[in-house]
Scaffold this active site. Structure first.
Site, PDB file in Angstrom:
ATOM      1  N   ASP A 272       5.739   0.238   7.888  1.00 24.82           N
ATOM      2  CA  ASP A 272       5.208  -0.789   6.730  1.00 24.82           C
ATOM      3  C   ASP A 272       3.934  -0.412   6.890  1.00 24.82           C
ATOM      4  OD1 ASP A 272       5.017  -2.399   4.590  1.00 24.82           O
ATOM      5  OD2 ASP A 272       3.988  -2.799   4.601  1.00 24.82           O
TER       6      ASP A 272
ATOM      7  N   ASP B 242       3.075 -10.022   1.316  1.00 25.18           N
ATOM      8  CA  ASP B 242       2.636  -8.824   1.708  1.00 25.18           C
ATOM      9  C   ASP B 242       0.845  -9.076   1.459  1.00 25.18           C
ATOM     10  OD1 ASP B 242       1.648  -5.826   2.342  1.00 25.18           O
ATOM     11  OD2 ASP B 242       2.562  -5.260  -0.153  1.00 25.18           O
TER      12      ASP B 242
HETATM   13 ZN    ZN Z   1       4.294  -1.713   2.320  1.00 24.14          ZN
END
Ligand code: ZN
Length: 428
Positions: A151, A304
């Site tokens: 990520d 997030d």
């Molecule tokens: Zn991401």
């Protein structure tokens, strides 16, 4: 520790609202019933409140090691507890990256020593997240890796991604993907659309994300791997995931509160607290995300949470780093703007934050039943207050929602049978 929660109105594991007392002993819910009497360390009266399973957020950046100016495991997990989250999964874009057994062991020690809620650490797919060489999947799994992800960057090579998926599938592990095709990023800082045009900024097109998801679902089919899409943000991406699910491919997807709540039309000007990756898209994309969540294409909500320092965010729309914080605002924002506006029900919202992420990854959390881990949050749905960044326990104050008035605030969070946060108490 023994805890008794009296008069709990709670959502049971079958989704029904019930009223009872909950007894918690040694980290487990041991009894649910009317007027439980027990010798306990603490009794909490939850009359008039809602008791939910503790929330699960499978997309959090705790920044430690290497980014302690932005956040630490201690401050990030304190923020999680204040937001009602009792299980969070930690992204690997740290320095060093958890890409070797020794780096993973170091991370696990830090978590054990300082985390206030349960932290599931992701390991990276590739060494230093450079997309060149796969990590030791077997060794990292044996040392507690929750799943594999790079990520922050997309895995650019299809061959590398296929190999990663085959290895992950053989170990019954998931590949979790930040989807971004590097040749389409266009050095963008916002979505390629009206806001970028108006302000003369480079834009990241929607296909930058959706084209990589389209590639990956076909790779996941070939590898028979559980493939999970991080922070889905475009209409085209939702369509690809919907079609892939219909085709029987093992794909799951998450959406963030900010992509559900905002589009490029809501960016007030060159404010880097509205800069995140993926960027805020078009109003049509936002509508497609809500539709995708409601029809089951998108499985659950993840924040997030991406803290940065005020200095970094002051560098302006082009230079400031991508990302906003989310742990301490997710539930009040979603409750106020989706449940109270009748777009989703309270039961659905709780599911998106508890059983749905748990089911997608086979986790034993997110349910209130006898024998379940005692992860709970007591919510005051009537309390209304503005989002105040000075009250955040996260080091990051970078949110576009500062000043938004919301209802539905956590009052007490219990993680693994221990009180992880309580309104009015200062955690350090
Ligand atoms: Zn991401």
């Amino acid at each position: 520790m023994k805890l008794l929660i009296q008069n709990a109105c709670y959502i049971a594991s079958n989704g029904e609202k019930k009223q009872a007392d909950l007894l918690i002993e040694n980290g487990v819910i041991t009894k649910i019933g009317k007027k439980i009497e027990a010798d306990v360390n603490r009794t909490v009266d939850a009359s008039g409140k809602l008791v939910s399973p503790g929330f699960i957020d499978l997309h959090v950046h705790l920044r430690e090691p290497g980014g302690e100016k932005k956040e630490t495991i201690a401050t990030g997990t304190a923020a999680a507890a204040r937001g009602g989250f009792t299980t969070i999964a930690n992204m690997p874009n740290t320095r060093p990256v958890p890409d070797t057994i020794s780096n993973m062991e170091d991370l696990q020690k830090r978590i054990k020593d300082t985390a206030k809620v349960r932290v599931l650490p992701y390991a990276s797919i590739t060494i230093r997240q450079l997309g060149q060489e796969l990590t030791d999947f077997e060794g990292l799994k044996a040392n507690g890796a929750f799943a594999f992800t790079d990520d922050g960057v997309g895995v650019q090579s299809a061959a590398m991604m296929l190999e990663a998926m085959k290895k992950a599938a053989a170990l019954d592990m998931a590949i979790v993907a930040h989807c971004e095709e590097n040749t389409l990023i266009n050095k963008g800082s916002v979505h390629e659309g009206s806001f970028a045009e108006k302000h003369g900024l480079n834009g990241i097109p929607s296909v930058c994300e959706s084209v990589q998801i389209a590639r990956d679902v076909l790779l996941a089919e070939a590898a028979d791997c559980h493939y999970h899409v991080c922070h889905i943000s475009t209409k085209g991406s939702v369509r690809v995931v919907r079609d892939a699910k219909r085709a029987g491919i093992k794909v799951t997807a998450e959406v963030t509160p900010h992509h559900l709540l905002l589009s490029q039309d809501d960016i007030p000007g060159l404010d880097s607290n509205f800069k995140m990756n993926p960027p805020l898209r078009d109003a049509e994309d936002r509508a497609a995300l809500i539709e995708g969540l409601l029809d089951g294409t998108i499985d659950f909500i993840a924040t997030d949470h991406a803290p940065h320092t005020a200095e970094e965010k002051a560098e302006g729309m082009t230079l400031a780093p991508f990302g906003i914080v989310g742990l301490e605002t997710a539930f009040p924002l979603l409750y106020t703007h989706f449940v109270l506006k009748n777009i989703i029900t309270l039961e659905q919202l709780i599911e998106y934050l508890t059983v749905k992420p748990a089911e997608a990854f086979g986790l034993p959390y997110g349910k209130i039943e006898v024998g379940a881990p005692a992860d709970l949050v007591i919510l005051n749905l009537e309390e209304e207050q503005a989002i105040k960044t000075e009250e955040f326990l996260s080091k990051g104050k970078n949110t576009p929602f500062s000043g938004w008035k919301c209802k539905g605030w956590p009052e007490l969070t219990i993680a693994g049978g221990e009180i992880a946060w309580e309104k009015g108490c200062v955690l350090v």
